[in-house]
Design a protein around this motif. Structure first.
Motif, PDB file in Angstrom:
ATOM      1  N   SER A   9       0.810  -1.230   0.000  1.00 49.96           N
ATOM      2  CA  SER A   9       0.000   0.000   0.000  1.00 49.96           C
ATOM      3  C   SER A   9       0.839   1.274   0.000  1.00 49.96           C
ATOM      4  CB  SER A   9      -0.951   0.009   1.189  1.00 49.96           C
ATOM      5  OG  SER A   9      -0.218   0.109   2.388  1.00 49.96           O
ATOM      6  N   CYS A  10       2.100   1.169   0.442  1.00 50.13           N
ATOM      7  CA  CYS A  10       2.895   2.397   0.543  1.00 50.13           C
ATOM      8  C   CYS A  10       4.344   2.125   0.160  1.00 50.13           C
ATOM      9  CB  CYS A  10       2.744   2.985   1.942  1.00 50.13           C
ATOM     10  SG  CYS A  10       3.467   4.623   2.089  1.00 50.13           S
ATOM     11  N   ASP A  11       5.242   2.182   1.117  1.00 51.53           N
ATOM     12  CA  ASP A  11       6.661   2.093   0.772  1.00 51.53           C
ATOM     13  C   ASP A  11       7.314   0.823   1.298  1.00 51.53           C
ATOM     14  OD1 ASP A  11       6.398   2.803   3.391  1.00 51.53           O
ATOM     15  OD2 ASP A  11       7.980   4.311   3.378  1.00 51.53           O
ATOM     16  N   TYR A  78      -4.596  -9.693  -0.354  1.00 54.11           N
ATOM     17  CA  TYR A  78      -3.737  -8.553  -0.669  1.00 54.11           C
ATOM     18  C   TYR A  78      -4.386  -7.287  -0.137  1.00 54.11           C
ATOM     19  CZ  TYR A  78      -7.037  -7.243  -4.326  1.00 54.11           C
ATOM     20  OH  TYR A  78      -8.171  -6.855  -4.992  1.00 54.11           O
ATOM     21  N   THR A  79      -3.575  -6.259   0.055  1.00 50.90           N
ATOM     22  CA  THR A  79      -4.102  -4.979   0.531  1.00 50.90           C
ATOM     23  C   THR A  79      -4.760  -4.253  -0.632  1.00 50.90           C
ATOM     24  OG1 THR A  79      -2.336  -4.851   2.140  1.00 50.90           O
ATOM     25  CG2 THR A  79      -3.514  -2.818   1.663  1.00 50.90           C
ATOM     26  N   GLN A  80      -6.091  -4.053  -0.505  1.00 52.39           N
ATOM     27  CA  GLN A  80      -6.828  -3.398  -1.586  1.00 52.39           C
ATOM     28  C   GLN A  80      -6.893  -1.883  -1.366  1.00 52.39           C
ATOM     29  OE1 GLN A  80     -11.118  -4.305  -2.054  1.00 52.39           O
ATOM     30  NE2 GLN A  80     -10.544  -5.051  -4.084  1.00 52.39           N
ATOM     31  N   GLY A  81      -6.653  -1.447  -0.143  1.00 59.77           N
ATOM     32  CA  GLY A  81      -6.668  -0.024   0.153  1.00 59.77           C
ATOM     33  C   GLY A  81      -6.771   0.158   1.652  1.00 59.77           C
ATOM     34  N   PRO A  82      -6.741   1.363   2.178  1.00 55.60           N
ATOM     35  CA  PRO A  82      -6.360   2.575   1.454  1.00 55.60           C
ATOM     36  C   PRO A  82      -4.844   2.647   1.284  1.00 55.60           C
ATOM     37  CG  PRO A  82      -6.916   3.096   3.737  1.00 55.60           C
ATOM     38  CD  PRO A  82      -7.121   1.625   3.564  1.00 55.60           C
ATOM     39  N   GLY A  83      -4.394   3.534   0.408  1.00 54.05           N
ATOM     40  CA  GLY A  83      -2.962   3.659   0.182  1.00 54.05           C
ATOM     41  C   GLY A  83      -2.710   4.391  -1.122  1.00 54.05           C
ATOM     42  N   LEU A  84      -1.506   4.256  -1.637  1.00 54.92           N
ATOM     43  CA  LEU A  84      -1.139   4.891  -2.907  1.00 54.92           C
ATOM     44  C   LEU A  84      -1.694   4.034  -4.048  1.00 54.92           C
ATOM     45  CD1 LEU A  84       2.618   5.574  -2.059  1.00 54.92           C
ATOM     46  CD2 LEU A  84       0.693   7.198  -1.913  1.00 54.92           C
ATOM     47  N   ALA A  85      -2.470   4.670  -4.935  1.00 55.27           N
ATOM     48  CA  ALA A  85      -3.189   3.908  -5.960  1.00 55.27           C
ATOM     49  C   ALA A  85      -2.254   3.014  -6.784  1.00 55.27           C
ATOM     50  CB  ALA A  85      -3.968   4.857  -6.865  1.00 55.27           C
ATOM     51  N   ALA A  87       0.753   1.894  -6.138  1.00 59.46           N
ATOM     52  CA  ALA A  87       1.377   0.858  -5.308  1.00 59.46           C
ATOM     53  C   ALA A  87       0.375  -0.265  -5.035  1.00 59.46           C
ATOM     54  CB  ALA A  87       1.875   1.467  -4.000  1.00 59.46           C
ATOM     55  N   LEU A  88      -0.860   0.120  -4.718  1.00 56.28           N
ATOM     56  CA  LEU A  88      -1.903  -0.872  -4.454  1.00 56.28           C
ATOM     57  C   LEU A  88      -2.152  -1.747  -5.685  1.00 56.28           C
ATOM     58  CD1 LEU A  88      -4.477   1.439  -2.631  1.00 56.28           C
ATOM     59  CD2 LEU A  88      -3.304  -0.513  -1.587  1.00 56.28           C
ATOM     60  N   LEU A  89      -2.128  -1.111  -6.854  1.00 54.47           N
ATOM     61  CA  LEU A  89      -2.413  -1.852  -8.087  1.00 54.47           C
ATOM     62  C   LEU A  89      -1.405  -2.963  -8.340  1.00 54.47           C
ATOM     63  CD1 LEU A  89      -3.612   0.919 -10.563  1.00 54.47           C
ATOM     64  CD2 LEU A  89      -4.833  -1.195  -9.980  1.00 54.47           C
TER      65      LEU A  89
END
Ligand code: KG4
Ligand code: ZN
Length: 345
Positions: A9-11, A78-85, A87-89
């Motif tokens: 979701s992020c870094d 998997y992480t569907q959100g929230p986060g950086l679009a 990265a999530l994809l």
């Protein structure tokens, strides 16, 4: 069932294997800290590209390291959100493709649900219902957790998240990204009493938080003082003490208001040692128990996603049910209270 968890979701690229019978098999993390450090924060496009580079080799390394093959995996979370679009994809695409190829169920999870449930991976684990203090880079919330998917918001920040305040304050003090751990380290050499910093919303009578004013107070101090090394450490210690005081006071209030006996701390700021120590001390005085995830599971990781995914996949009554779980999606914004609950009896 062996569940593969994927967090992007992020870094941080996080992957994990959770066995519904035997527990957490293992998890691996690739941190992008070095990649973003020179920019002073996360650069979304660089984050996405790095997830693309790292994710499949990391999954392979995880499986090999534990003597498993992809064919043994029975479900993917998997992480569907929230986060950086973007990265999530990456996580969503890999999860959906693997699921499709292997003909196994895939489930998209809420990142904060992963954090909320991660203390259940600890031994001893808390039991529902409990109060959760969720303190990450993007969120600061107190929730009543009745079960998997049964989350009631008790209070939250009206401006910056606690982790964001740590990060921004660290930046003001010239510390490298990620700021939270760096600020906490610097604070070890400081005197928290030298500067009087505000405790925003301490007496607001509700369970909401505010951290923006605290950051501004630091800005004023850092501007007004010749910022020698000791002064920087004193400001860091003063900031940390103020943030911890508010987080602890509101958590104690939430325990009193709900009458519940267990407090769970989740999210990256949960790694903060003074916060842990202060909460443990107050919990003893107040007669409630406090649970922390193991330190490596406090910040973003794949284990919390594999675990939460396993709980949700197990809830599916039939394989057909499981195969219908959301196979693909990325939700940059997503309200935790929108989740449906799951019976874990
Ligand atoms: O949960 P997390 O890994 O990512 C998000 O979902 O946001 O939390 C990251 C946040 C960052 O703001 C980081 O500075 C903060 O947690 N953090 C800390 C500490 N370790 C991480 N803040 C204070 N003290 C720490 N030891
Ligand atoms: Zn997180």
């Amino acid at each position: 069932m062996l569940v593969l968890g994927i967090e992007t979701s992020c870094d941080e690229t996080g992957v994990a294997l959770y066995d519904t019978a035997a527990g957490l098999v293992g998890h691996l993390l690739h941190s992008q800290v070095a990649l973003h450090a020179e920019y002073g924060g996360v650069v979304p496009e660089l984050a996405s590209r790095d997830h693309v580079r790292r994710l499949l080799p990391l999954i392979r390394q995880l499986l090999d390291g534990h003597g498993h093959t992809l064919e043994q995996v029975g479900g993917i979370a998997y992480t569907q959100g929230p986060g950086l679009a973007g990265a999530l994809l990456v996580g969503a695409s890999v999860a959906a493709s693997l699921g499709f190829a292997l003909r196994i169920p895939v489930i998209g999870l809420h990142h904060l649900e992963g954090h909320l449930l991660s203390p259940l991976l600890a031994d001893p684990a808390p039991r529902f219902p409990f109060v959760a203090l969720l303190v990450s880079g993007g969120h600061t919330q107190l929730m009543r957790v009745g079960g998997v998917g049964d989350y009631d918001l008790l209070g939250e920040t009206v401006d910056d998240a606690a982790g964001e305040a740590f990060d921004k304050t660290a930046k003001l003090l010239g510390l490298p990204y990620p700021g939270g751990p760096a600020l906490s380290k610097l604070a070890e050499d400081g005197n928290p009493k030298r500067f009087k910093l505000p405790r925003p919303m301490l007496g607001s009578g509700d369970l909401n938080f505010s951290f923006a004013g605290l950051k501004t107070a630091v800005l004023t101090l850092a501007g007004n003082n010749t910022v020698d090394a000791q002064t920087r450490a004193d400001i860091a210690a003063g900031f940390q003490q103020a943030a911890v005081d508010v987080l602890v006071a509101k958590s104690v209030q939430a325990m009193r208001d709900t009458g519940l006996g267990e407090l769970v701390v989740a999210g990256g700021v949960g790694a903060n040692r003074p916060l842990r120590e202060a909460l443990l001390a107050r919990a003893q005085d107040e007669g409630f128990r406090v649970y922390f995830p193991p330190l490596d599971l406090c910040t973003d990781n794949g284990a919390m996603i594999a675990f939460a995914g396993a709980l949700r996949l197990q809830d599916a009554k039939t394989r057909a049910d499981a195969l219908r779980l959301q196979p693909f999606g990325a939700r940059a914004r997503w309200d935790l209270e929108d989740l449906t609950s799951v019976s874990t009896a």
